[in-house]
Design a protein around this motif. Sequence first.
Motif, PDB file in Angstrom:
ATOM      1  N   GLU A 295       0.880  -1.128   0.025  1.00 38.04           N
ATOM      2  CA  GLU A 295       0.050  -0.066   0.148  1.00 38.04           C
ATOM      3  C   GLU A 295       0.978   1.290   0.188  1.00 38.04           C
ATOM      4  O   GLU A 295       0.395   2.250  -0.423  1.00 38.04           O
ATOM      5  CB  GLU A 295      -1.045   0.072   1.040  1.00 38.04           C
ATOM      6  CG  GLU A 295      -2.068  -1.087   1.243  1.00 38.04           C
ATOM      7  CD  GLU A 295      -3.129  -0.724   2.008  1.00 38.04           C
ATOM      8  OE1 GLU A 295      -3.203   0.209   2.618  1.00 38.04           O
ATOM      9  OE2 GLU A 295      -4.358  -1.172   1.752  1.00 38.04           O
ATOM     10  N   ASP A 296       2.021   1.226   0.364  1.00 36.29           N
ATOM     11  CA  ASP A 296       3.036   2.489   0.389  1.00 36.29           C
ATOM     12  C   ASP A 296       4.470   1.925   0.525  1.00 36.29           C
ATOM     13  O   ASP A 296       4.656   0.909   1.297  1.00 36.29           O
ATOM     14  CB  ASP A 296       2.581   3.463   1.823  1.00 36.29           C
ATOM     15  CG  ASP A 296       2.815   4.717   1.535  1.00 36.29           C
ATOM     16  OD1 ASP A 296       3.528   5.157   0.340  1.00 36.29           O
ATOM     17  OD2 ASP A 296       2.582   5.668   2.377  1.00 36.29           O
ATOM     18  N   ARG A 309      -0.579  -4.683   3.080  1.00 36.83           N
ATOM     19  CA  ARG A 309      -1.855  -5.225   3.736  1.00 36.83           C
ATOM     20  C   ARG A 309      -1.978  -6.897   3.734  1.00 36.83           C
ATOM     21  O   ARG A 309      -1.691  -7.335   2.412  1.00 36.83           O
ATOM     22  CB  ARG A 309      -2.933  -4.623   3.051  1.00 36.83           C
ATOM     23  CG  ARG A 309      -4.538  -5.174   3.514  1.00 36.83           C
ATOM     24  CD  ARG A 309      -5.551  -4.145   2.996  1.00 36.83           C
ATOM     25  NE  ARG A 309      -5.500  -2.732   3.362  1.00 36.83           N
ATOM     26  CZ  ARG A 309      -6.100  -2.341   4.581  1.00 36.83           C
ATOM     27  NH1 ARG A 309      -6.764  -3.191   5.497  1.00 36.83           N
ATOM     28  NH2 ARG A 309      -5.913  -1.034   4.884  1.00 36.83           N
ATOM     29  N   VAL A 314      -2.506  -3.650   8.152  1.00 29.23           N
ATOM     30  CA  VAL A 314      -1.539  -2.854   7.157  1.00 29.23           C
ATOM     31  C   VAL A 314      -0.234  -3.237   8.094  1.00 29.23           C
ATOM     32  O   VAL A 314      -0.355  -2.402   9.285  1.00 29.23           O
ATOM     33  CB  VAL A 314      -1.771  -1.609   6.951  1.00 29.23           C
ATOM     34  CG1 VAL A 314      -0.553  -0.785   6.289  1.00 29.23           C
ATOM     35  CG2 VAL A 314      -2.990  -1.312   6.127  1.00 29.23           C
ATOM     36  N   ILE A 328       4.337   0.526  -5.196  1.00 31.06           N
ATOM     37  CA  ILE A 328       2.875   0.269  -4.499  1.00 31.06           C
ATOM     38  C   ILE A 328       1.972  -0.291  -5.476  1.00 31.06           C
ATOM     39  O   ILE A 328       2.098  -0.282  -6.736  1.00 31.06           O
ATOM     40  CB  ILE A 328       2.528   2.044  -4.343  1.00 31.06           C
ATOM     41  CG1 ILE A 328       3.345   2.683  -3.251  1.00 31.06           C
ATOM     42  CG2 ILE A 328       0.920   1.967  -3.893  1.00 31.06           C
ATOM     43  CD1 ILE A 328       3.118   4.077  -3.290  1.00 31.06           C
ATOM     44  N   GLY A 329       1.113  -1.226  -5.051  1.00 32.97           N
ATOM     45  CA  GLY A 329       0.158  -1.959  -5.489  1.00 32.97           C
ATOM     46  C   GLY A 329       0.804  -3.435  -6.048  1.00 32.97           C
ATOM     47  O   GLY A 329       0.002  -4.126  -6.740  1.00 32.97           O
TER      48      GLY A 329
END
Length: 362
Positions: A295-296, A309, A314, A328-329
Amino acid sequence: MSSAENKVEENYVELRHINKRFGDFQASRDVNLGVKKGRLVALLGSSGSGKTTILRMIAGLETPDSGEILIDGKVVNDVPGSERGIGFVFQSYALFRYMTVYDNIAFGLRVKKTSKAEIDDRVHELLKLINCEGLEKRYPSQLSGGQRQRVAFARALAPRPQLLLLDEPFAAIDAKIRLELRSWLREMITNLHITSIFVTHDQDEAIEVADDIIVTDHGGIEQIGSARELYTNPKTPFVAQFIGNSIVVNDYARFQFFHDVGEGTKAILRPEFIAVFKKGENKQFLSSAEEGLVEDVIFRGDSLEIRVRIHGFVLSATRSINDPMIEIGETVDVFVYRLFVIKGDTIELHDNESLKKESVVI
């Protein structure tokens, strides 16, 4: 000689069963602690945890409702603060604005009616100690924040106190100067061998500066020990969460190879308990890892913080900037090495069971 008597002798400052209320607020709750001579100790806690009240009672600025305060083996509850042999450094410096640096440092000596020659020698000795030689004719408004705090230290040290108390001594100083002053303060107090207690809410500050740390919460003492002891062997869930960058998870048995130990389902996870790998990057823990979604990604200078996550939580993990880049992703493999299981008012460290099966040494 009894163990209790030995304890009194080895602790220069001791609080026994101290309680203090302000109206309906319980500021100190059965506080028991000891500080050995020559040690630099941090009172660490969040706002309202009771740390400043403890400091002010030692200084004689507040009076406990019950219990005893001992300094150098003597009960000082009824001794005025001015007669306790204490130097006090306030968060806001508390320098006299209309006095020069020289006169600020000399103030306590003049109150004690020290001779002019002795005052002059002591002031110049301290100006050298705090690296402020040549500034004696300046006023506080003409000094930087770091210089003002150094002068405040010198003023507290001038009457040669046996105990130095500091209330959030670096709070009013910018980050870069704060880092420099931390190292300077530790070196100065180590060289002077003066027993010192300072209040802080900054755990990095406490870890870097203090010999021992006293963690406070809701007016009580949670744990006393070195930074390493508090970090590796926390005694309570509060300390495990407060020291370090932790997250509490419910139903920890959802993570692979961690089974419910019976009492409670909550656990505490830290970044160093977690490894995040790119798909196909690591074969060692492939059978034990679980998929997570990044996520970051936060650049921390010498490392990257990866927030991923998994199971609805998280989690944060640390990766080297030299490792393959994670975006990210991205779907990644997440391996949880260990966690602290919360069992009532205590915690237990549990390792991932697959480590035992694979005989892996981390």
